[in-house]
Design a protein around this motif. Structure first.
Motif, PDB file in Angstrom:
ATOM      1  N   SER A  81      26.270 -98.015  76.163  1.00 35.67           N
ATOM      2  CA  SER A  81      26.404 -96.597  75.859  1.00 35.67           C
ATOM      3  C   SER A  81      27.564 -96.352  74.895  1.00 35.67           C
ATOM      4  N   PHE A  82      28.663 -97.076  75.116  1.00 40.39           N
ATOM      5  CA  PHE A  82      29.848 -96.888  74.273  1.00 40.39           C
ATOM      6  C   PHE A  82      29.574 -97.346  72.836  1.00 40.39           C
ATOM      7  N   ILE A  83      28.976 -98.528  72.692  1.00 40.04           N
ATOM      8  CA  ILE A  83      28.675 -99.020  71.348  1.00 40.04           C
ATOM      9  C   ILE A  83      27.598 -98.162  70.693  1.00 40.04           C
ATOM     10  N   PHE A  84      26.653 -97.680  71.513  1.00 41.83           N
ATOM     11  CA  PHE A  84      25.592 -96.823  70.977  1.00 41.83           C
ATOM     12  C   PHE A  84      26.159 -95.545  70.359  1.00 41.83           C
ATOM     13  N   SER A  85      27.245 -95.022  70.948  1.00 47.87           N
ATOM     14  CA  SER A  85      27.861 -93.806  70.387  1.00 47.87           C
ATOM     15  C   SER A  85      28.366 -94.058  68.968  1.00 47.87           C
ATOM     16  N   ILE A  86      28.889 -95.270  68.725  1.00 47.48           N
ATOM     17  CA  ILE A  86      29.313 -95.637  67.369  1.00 47.48           C
ATOM     18  C   ILE A  86      28.094 -95.863  66.486  1.00 47.48           C
ATOM     19  N   ASP A  87      27.099 -96.545  67.032  1.00 45.01           N
ATOM     20  CA  ASP A  87      25.869 -96.816  66.284  1.00 45.01           C
ATOM     21  C   ASP A  87      25.188 -95.528  65.828  1.00 45.01           C
ATOM     22  N   SER A  88      25.181 -94.527  66.705  1.00 43.95           N
ATOM     23  CA  SER A  88      24.561 -93.235  66.360  1.00 43.95           C
ATOM     24  C   SER A  88      25.275 -92.593  65.183  1.00 43.95           C
ATOM     25  N   ARG A  89      26.597 -92.688  65.192  1.00 48.07           N
ATOM     26  CA  ARG A  89      27.369 -92.138  64.069  1.00 48.07           C
ATOM     27  C   ARG A  89      27.096 -92.920  62.789  1.00 48.07           C
ATOM     28  N   ILE A  90      26.903 -94.223  62.917  1.00 50.69           N
ATOM     29  CA  ILE A  90      26.578 -95.047  61.742  1.00 50.69           C
ATOM     30  C   ILE A  90      25.238 -94.616  61.150  1.00 50.69           C
ATOM     31  N   GLN A  91      24.240 -94.410  62.015  1.00 47.60           N
ATOM     32  CA  GLN A  91      22.918 -93.987  61.533  1.00 47.60           C
ATOM     33  C   GLN A  91      22.981 -92.616  60.864  1.00 47.60           C
ATOM     34  N   THR A  92      23.754 -91.701  61.470  1.00 51.51           N
ATOM     35  CA  THR A  92      23.929 -90.376  60.871  1.00 51.51           C
ATOM     36  C   THR A  92      24.601 -90.481  59.515  1.00 51.51           C
ATOM     37  N   GLN A  93      25.624 -91.343  59.435  1.00 47.79           N
ATOM     38  CA  GLN A  93      26.357 -91.514  58.184  1.00 47.79           C
ATOM     39  C   GLN A  93      25.464 -92.074  57.089  1.00 47.79           C
ATOM     40  N   LYS A  94      24.602 -93.009  57.444  1.00 49.65           N
ATOM     41  CA  LYS A  94      23.669 -93.570  56.465  1.00 49.65           C
ATOM     42  C   LYS A  94      22.713 -92.508  55.938  1.00 49.65           C
ATOM     43  N   LYS A  95      22.286 -91.605  56.823  1.00 51.71           N
ATOM     44  CA  LYS A  95      21.387 -90.529  56.392  1.00 51.71           C
ATOM     45  C   LYS A  95      22.102 -89.565  55.450  1.00 51.71           C
ATOM     46  N   ILE A  96      23.380 -89.278  55.743  1.00 51.16           N
ATOM     47  CA  ILE A  96      24.169 -88.410  54.865  1.00 51.16           C
ATOM     48  C   ILE A  96      24.261 -89.018  53.471  1.00 51.16           C
ATOM     49  N   ILE A  97      24.560 -90.316  53.426  1.00 50.44           N
ATOM     50  CA  ILE A  97      24.678 -91.010  52.138  1.00 50.44           C
ATOM     51  C   ILE A  97      23.341 -91.019  51.412  1.00 50.44           C
ATOM     52  N   GLU A  98      22.273 -91.288  52.134  1.00 50.98           N
ATOM     53  CA  GLU A  98      20.935 -91.303  51.532  1.00 50.98           C
ATOM     54  C   GLU A  98      20.584 -89.948  50.937  1.00 50.98           C
ATOM     55  N   GLN A  99      20.912 -88.868  51.651  1.00 51.72           N
ATOM     56  CA  GLN A  99      20.631 -87.525  51.151  1.00 51.72           C
ATOM     57  C   GLN A  99      21.454 -87.208  49.906  1.00 51.72           C
ATOM     58  N   LEU A 100      22.728 -87.618  49.916  1.00 50.23           N
ATOM     59  CA  LEU A 100      23.582 -87.380  48.758  1.00 50.23           C
ATOM     60  C   LEU A 100      23.109 -88.184  47.545  1.00 50.23           C
ATOM     61  N   GLU A 101      22.654 -89.410  47.779  1.00 51.02           N
ATOM     62  CA  GLU A 101      22.161 -90.223  46.665  1.00 51.02           C
ATOM     63  C   GLU A 101      20.863 -89.653  46.105  1.00 51.02           C
ATOM     64  N   THR A 102      20.042 -89.085  46.985  1.00 49.82           N
ATOM     65  CA  THR A 102      18.825 -88.410  46.516  1.00 49.82           C
ATOM     66  C   THR A 102      19.188 -87.184  45.688  1.00 49.82           C
ATOM     67  N   LEU A 103      20.208 -86.438  46.160  1.00 50.41           N
ATOM     68  CA  LEU A 103      20.689 -85.274  45.410  1.00 50.41           C
ATOM     69  C   LEU A 103      21.225 -85.689  44.045  1.00 50.41           C
ATOM     70  N   MET A 104      21.989 -86.783  44.012  1.00 51.93           N
ATOM     71  CA  MET A 104      22.552 -87.258  42.755  1.00 51.93           C
ATOM     72  C   MET A 104      21.450 -87.623  41.771  1.00 51.93           C
ATOM     73  N   LYS A 105      20.449 -88.364  42.246  1.00 55.30           N
ATOM     74  CA  LYS A 105      19.345 -88.773  41.373  1.00 55.30           C
ATOM     75  C   LYS A 105      18.608 -87.561  40.813  1.00 55.30           C
ATOM     76  N   ALA A 106      18.339 -86.586  41.680  1.00 59.07           N
ATOM     77  CA  ALA A 106      17.613 -85.384  41.239  1.00 59.07           C
ATOM     78  C   ALA A 106      18.446 -84.558  40.264  1.00 59.07           C
ATOM     79  N   THR A 107      19.749 -84.482  40.516  1.00 59.40           N
ATOM     80  CA  THR A 107      20.622 -83.689  39.649  1.00 59.40           C
ATOM     81  C   THR A 107      20.769 -84.346  38.282  1.00 59.40           C
ATOM     82  N   ARG A 108      20.916 -85.667  38.256  1.00 63.47           N
ATOM     83  CA  ARG A 108      20.967 -86.372  36.966  1.00 63.47           C
ATOM     84  C   ARG A 108      19.688 -86.116  36.174  1.00 63.47           C
ATOM     85  N   GLU A 109      18.563 -86.142  36.885  1.00 63.72           N
ATOM     86  CA  GLU A 109      17.278 -85.908  36.229  1.00 63.72           C
ATOM     87  C   GLU A 109      17.251 -84.526  35.572  1.00 63.72           C
TER      88      GLU A 109
END
Length: 394
Positions: A177-205
């Motif tokens: 449970s303790f490690i999962f709490s960190i893992d959940s934050r890691i997954q959320t962080q990856k989604k944030i980065i993915e969304q920002l990179e999608t935004l960057m690609k679309a904005t450059r376009e």
């Protein structure tokens, strides 16, 4: 460790309050049901086996997944299901060929071939998260068990005989449970980065196709852009190869030698900070990057040197926009490369107005800086997880 009855881990450096007593060493086969995936029909790629409603997981899907596996690239038909097996949710998928000892927990019912092992914990013996984190912690050691054959691979028997140290079930749940709490934050962080990179690609376009225009201080749009060749605005210089003995793990300057990561460090540099680079050779040739600090430019990289008053960050974002076209300049099949002459002739839509360049560079760089900040947060979370795995499992 010996070939059989392998013992991995004993007692942890860190322990939660309220838990006492020794951890027990048990074979994986004692605490979980372990079975191999099925794909009986030959040939395996018979067309009638595919295209139905049953997810068919392959080793590449497991490797790409994080903690939980929900995405897949292929499905089985009814005929495909008949010669396979549908595994339940919360099965731990373990790859035993190609990408060995990659793991992910099914969050869908799915089939998979015999290159994947399915593990289901026995009640009150262990839980799937705890075993998943054991595999994360001891991945390299488990991969080493597969070496020695003509082709590296694990098998069901080898996995069943690996010994791990297990605490009681309540302590397993607490740790997981303790490690999962960190893992959940890691997954959320990856989604944030993915969304920002999608935004960057679309904005450059939008910016470089001029669907998003900028105005000067008087409220007027800047003048139209012109088509130019890259050679008209910059020089392209190839790097210099370093000898292996000149590279260390602790030098003052990173060595960029193509690709998207450093090949080592050195105590000398041949390129200044704020330099645009383009990978010249290998599978990642054509990749555009921006180096913020001094570095050594290796022999499989180009650096871009502007000939006149041009915003370097503007040019970087422009070249990132054209990155696909740059990669299309590759020649050669075995080890592809990009010829300097072809790069010089690359055609770009370009703004000569330095004020407009600066506005665009600042706008796009604000998104880029946000991405880099989020990546730093992700790196810290991953280091936290690594520390916990190292000290809660020993």
């Amino acid at each position: 460790m010996t070939e059989e009855n392998k013992s991995i881990g004993k007692f942890p450096n860190l322990r939660f309050p309220g838990f006492e007593g020794d951890w027990e060493e048990k074979k994986l086969g004692e605490v979980a049901d372990i079975g191999r995936g099925k794909s009986k029909h030959r040939p395996r790629d018979a067309e009638f086996l595919f295209g139905g409603k049953y997810p068919f997981i392959q080793t590449g899907d497991v490797r790409k997944a994080d903690l939980y596996l929900t995405d897949f690239t292929q499905t089985y038909s009814e005929a495909g299901l008949l010669q396979s097996k549908l595994w339940d949710e919360d099965t731990l998928c373990i790859t035993i060929a190609a990408n060995i000892a990659e793991t992910s927990i099914l969050k869908i019912k799915a089939c998979f071939p015999d290159s994947i092992i399915g593990l289901l914990p026995k009640e009150n013996k262990t839980i799937v998260l705890f075993v998943k984190y054991l595999f994360d912690k001891f991945k390299i050691e488990i991969q080493n068990l597969s070496q020695g054959a003509a082709q590296d691979n694990l098998n069901q028997d080898k996995l069943s005989k690996i010994e791990f140290a297990f605490p009681n079930i309540e302590e397993q749940k607490k740790i997981s449970s303790f490690i999962f709490s960190i893992d959940s934050r890691i997954q959320t962080q990856k989604k944030i980065i993915e969304q920002l990179e999608t935004l960057m690609k679309a904005t450059r376009e939008k910016v470089f196709s001029q669907k998003l225009r900028f105005k000067d201080e008087y409220g007027n749009y800047f003048s139209d852009w012109k088509t130019i060749k890259l050679d008209e605005i910059c020089d392209i210089k190839k790097g210099e190869q370093l000898n292996k003995e000149d590279l260390t793990d602790t030098g003052n300057y990173p060595c960029l030698n193509g690709g998207m990561s450093f090949s080592g460090y050195t105590d000398k540099f041949n390129s200044d900070k704020n330099t645009i680079t383009i990978s010249e050779g290998g599978n990642s040739c054509g990749f555009v990057s921006f180096m913020k600090s001094k570095f050594w430019l290796g022999g499989h990289c180009y650096k871009i040197i502007t000939k006149r008053d041009i915003s370097t960050k503007f040019l970087f974002h422009l070249l990132k926009f054209y990155e696909k076209e740059i990669m299309n300049l590759r020649v050669g099949s075995g080890l592809p490369n990009i010829q300097q002459k072809d790069l010089k002739n690359l055609q770009l839509i370009f703004s000569n107005d330095i004020e407009e360049q600066t506005k665009i560079a600042n706008f796009l760089s604000s998104i880029q800086e946000k991405i880099e900040t989020e990546k730093q947060i992700l790196e810290k979370l991953e280091l936290q997880k690594k520390f916990l795995l190292a000290n809660l499992f020993v």
